[in-house]
Design an enzyme around this catalytic site. Sequence first.
Site, mmCIF file in Angstrom:
data_model
loop_
_atom_site.group_PDB
_atom_site.id
_atom_site.type_symbol
_atom_site.label_atom_id
_atom_site.label_comp_id
_atom_site.label_asym_id
_atom_site.label_seq_id
_atom_site.Cartn_x
_atom_site.Cartn_y
_atom_site.Cartn_z
ATOM 1 N N ARG A 342 -29.481 -10.845 14.313
ATOM 2 C CA ARG A 342 -29.072 -10.402 13.367
ATOM 3 C C ARG A 342 -27.350 -9.893 13.911
ATOM 4 O O ARG A 342 -27.237 -8.892 14.389
ATOM 5 C CB ARG A 342 -29.654 -8.833 13.386
ATOM 6 C CG ARG A 342 -29.217 -7.835 12.291
ATOM 7 C CD ARG A 342 -29.779 -6.526 12.248
ATOM 8 N NE ARG A 342 -29.200 -5.721 11.418
ATOM 9 C CZ ARG A 342 -29.456 -4.153 11.499
ATOM 10 N NH1 ARG A 342 -30.188 -3.906 12.477
ATOM 11 N NH2 ARG A 342 -28.953 -3.436 10.706
ATOM 12 N N ASP A 491 -33.597 1.768 4.424
ATOM 13 C CA ASP A 491 -33.854 0.511 3.937
ATOM 14 C C ASP A 491 -35.501 0.224 3.480
ATOM 15 O O ASP A 491 -35.667 -0.531 3.024
ATOM 16 C CB ASP A 491 -33.945 -0.558 5.342
ATOM 17 C CG ASP A 491 -32.664 -0.742 5.635
ATOM 18 O OD1 ASP A 491 -31.937 -0.958 4.649
ATOM 19 O OD2 ASP A 491 -32.263 -0.918 6.756
ATOM 20 N N GLU A 634 -38.820 4.994 9.573
ATOM 21 C CA GLU A 634 -38.222 5.822 8.386
ATOM 22 C C GLU A 634 -39.566 6.586 7.765
ATOM 23 O O GLU A 634 -39.520 7.369 6.881
ATOM 24 C CB GLU A 634 -37.810 4.672 7.340
ATOM 25 C CG GLU A 634 -36.243 4.251 7.653
ATOM 26 C CD GLU A 634 -36.362 3.136 8.269
ATOM 27 O OE1 GLU A 634 -37.375 2.734 9.264
ATOM 28 O OE2 GLU A 634 -35.266 2.459 8.262
ATOM 29 N N GLN A 687 -32.086 5.394 17.886
ATOM 30 C CA GLN A 687 -32.341 5.222 16.472
ATOM 31 C C GLN A 687 -33.114 5.952 15.604
ATOM 32 O O GLN A 687 -33.218 6.827 14.651
ATOM 33 C CB GLN A 687 -32.538 3.897 16.016
ATOM 34 C CG GLN A 687 -32.715 3.568 14.317
ATOM 35 C CD GLN A 687 -33.775 2.415 13.904
ATOM 36 O OE1 GLN A 687 -34.816 2.246 14.354
ATOM 37 N NE2 GLN A 687 -32.927 1.583 13.308
ATOM 38 N N GLY A 707 -26.370 4.346 13.773
ATOM 39 C CA GLY A 707 -25.582 5.139 12.869
ATOM 40 C C GLY A 707 -25.443 6.721 13.435
ATOM 41 O O GLY A 707 -24.555 7.375 12.975
HETATM 42 C C1 GLC Z 1 -31.163 1.286 10.155
HETATM 43 C C2 GLC Z 1 -30.149 0.337 9.494
HETATM 44 C C3 GLC Z 1 -29.297 1.030 8.504
HETATM 45 C C4 GLC Z 1 -30.448 1.980 7.585
HETATM 46 C C5 GLC Z 1 -31.247 2.683 8.684
HETATM 47 C C6 GLC Z 1 -32.299 3.535 7.525
HETATM 48 O O1 GLC Z 1 -30.540 1.957 11.159
HETATM 49 O O2 GLC Z 1 -29.305 -0.440 10.204
HETATM 50 O O3 GLC Z 1 -28.568 0.304 7.687
HETATM 51 O O4 GLC Z 1 -29.439 2.921 6.858
HETATM 52 O O5 GLC Z 1 -31.923 1.899 9.326
HETATM 53 O O6 GLC Z 1 -33.189 2.683 6.919
#
Ligand code: GLC
Length: 788
Positions: A342, A491, A634, A687, A707
């Site tokens: 990636r 995502d 998520e 993450q 992020g």
């Molecule tokens: C991952 C992706 C990011 C997205 C996040 C939530 O960190 O890199 O782009 O916003 O997942 O799905």
Amino acid sequence: MRYGHFDNSMKEYVIDRPDVPVSWTNYLGTEDTGTVISHNAGGYMFSGDPETHRITRFRPNGVPLDRPGHYVYIRDNSDGDYWSISWQPVGKDLTKASYRTRHGLSYSVFECDYKGIHASQKLFIPRGRKCEIWDVILRNDGTSERRLSLFGYCEFSFNIIEIDNQNFQMSMYCSGSRYADGVIECDNFYNPGMFHYFTSTFEPEGFDCVRDSFIGVYHTESNPIGVEKGVLSSSTELGNNQCGALSTGLVLAPGESKRFVFILGVGDLMAGKEEKAYFSSTSNVDKAFDELCSYWNAKIETLQIKTPNSDMDIMLNTWNLYQSETNVVFSRFASFIEVGGRTGLGYRDTAQDAMCVVASNPSQCRKRIIQLLRGLTSSGYGLHLFSPEVFDPDVPKTEPFKSPTVKPMPEPSSMVHGLKDTCSDDALWLVPSICEFIRETGDLSFLDQRFGYADGGEGTVLEHMERILEFSARQVGKSGICLGLRADWNDCINLGGGESALVSFLHYWATDEFIGLLAKSGHADRIGHFTEMKAKIKEACERELWDGEWYIRGITKSGRKIGTAADEEGKVHLESNSWAVCSGLADGEHARKAVEAIDKYLYGEWGIHLNAPSYSKPDDEIGFVTRVYRGIKENGAIFSHPNPWAWVAAAKLGMGDLAMRFYNSLCPARQNDRIEVRQSEPYTYCQFVMGRDHSAYGRARHPWLTGSAGWAYFAATHYILGIRPDYDGLVIDPCIPASWDGFEADRVFRGRKIHIRVTNPHHIQKGRPVFFSLDELEGGNLNVEMKN
Ligand code: GLC
């Protein structure tokens, strides 16, 4: 349980028990050449693009962990016993040998004490060069002379990772090796001109270029035959698996130390010889390391704080900044999770990363912003994942390869996707990032620069920004809320033709930021239009999205609202409720209730959950989130990236105690003594952390490239400490716990060194924001007393 500690004076994390539950990694390299390295010296090196220019090999997610790596072995020639300076790969009994790993700012040091020999191996990538230095020191702490051998070892990779992993027909027969003058050259013969080398500043007594000759059949990196026997076999071959193995014998008198330097780099034999000659003067090694330290010291100096929260100080003064910088340099493309497949830039991730460290890295943030401007289509949406070189007129476009088995450089047009593949949030993040870049640097002229659109044509930066806002204004559904498209920030929430509350809030925020910029940049005539746009968004959001106690998450294509009090699963979502407030859209009771809902339904001791309760049944109208196990990623994990949005929301409402409770719950440094649960590094945000609906609640996963780093840094510095750049000065607007007496900070802003002293004599959580103009900043000392 703890495995190490923060050494704040050295700005290092020291691991004194190497048997940590998972790999604890560090990043070497500050430019395009990088290495991801574990606390056991496992990992890989690349230059530029880890997908097509891999240097060393890595077997990801393997057993044992993190193999192979950049290893140094020591052999005692009196009895044949051998060990590695990092605990792995030899893995000596920890009751007989002691190991320490010091991860510092773009360097790692492995140290070992065994049988009276102290050894250290420092790895770093000098600035301005495409090589990695292994600075090795051996010291005899015993009372008798020692006869030892030393071996440096790495396994080369075929440069294209896909071929290296899957197409042995190519990788094994189109690369070869040779040895001359103390340099091993690995030739990626298939790609004319691509060579890598491994060399040392001493004249080696032995070498191997063929992996299986050094390791031996039915042996592993734990017991390589070359080290076991103490002699290397001078292997080279055209074809086969290549490695770099160099050895020398040495005698150490009691108390004596000797230094040895290995160099692993990009280039052919000649390049290797040049670096060998250069670094043979150890003062050049020291100089290169000092330059690296100065580079980091300059960054660290942009903001140093002293607050009553020592974990916050550790994170903001060093580790959180370091992680955010790493993201803006290496994006998401090189880790132990993303191992080369990636690459390129994710639009939204890059835009957010670039917003967060403008103060410490304006040039890299500017570079990223320009790449994103070129990755924007003329209709105003961003290319979700793209290779920036394709759209950069200054990057020469390579001729198509002759072989059909190697990917040619894609044609720009083939990379421009349509609406179907567009994520509804992507480009919206760029507007506030540009505003932040200008607030920090004062460079308003940037707005008039012209850049191409990905699908043709060009426009000024200001025009690009307008197109982004107009795109979202057009892409609305029946209710006037922005369409979800392929996904929004999440995502896994795939609302398609349905509508996303989050995106409408982001649209409001971006429009509001843009209006502020128009006012400052002499474009007041455009303000009316965007003020109307903003009012329309607000009206639609308040009409459609308020559920009574919080804001909903979205509306599916068939018109079903998600994230409502009536939902049994996915009742409350973090993204919409934090952004309702962060964006400035929600006020009064709605804003307060949204933050209270986050606290009541989503907060837990390890951080704030993304949604709750998590989904248990697949529901494709909502999206892929419903097909992830409960409490993971998520689907109801503590997804770190949006956590800081809740800190900003709480801070905007003056809730300093709550903002700090939220901050502390996710803070890696605070989890240093709970590694039996957290497992991952306590010096980086991960993450996600498994949520309470999962049996491994509290276990953190996917460190470094996330992020959450940038956002944690941005939210804590700009909204909790409240030190914010503005177009013509600096705003000091802290929102802190009432118990704090205040704090101090040193900030560099537009070349001025400023000392900030905030006092809180009335023990309030937030006072009135104080603005200091550039003239007022000249004095260098700012005293701010918090008062209502
Ligand atoms: C991952 C992706 C990011 C997205 C996040 C939530 O960190 O890199 O782009 O916003 O997942 O799905």
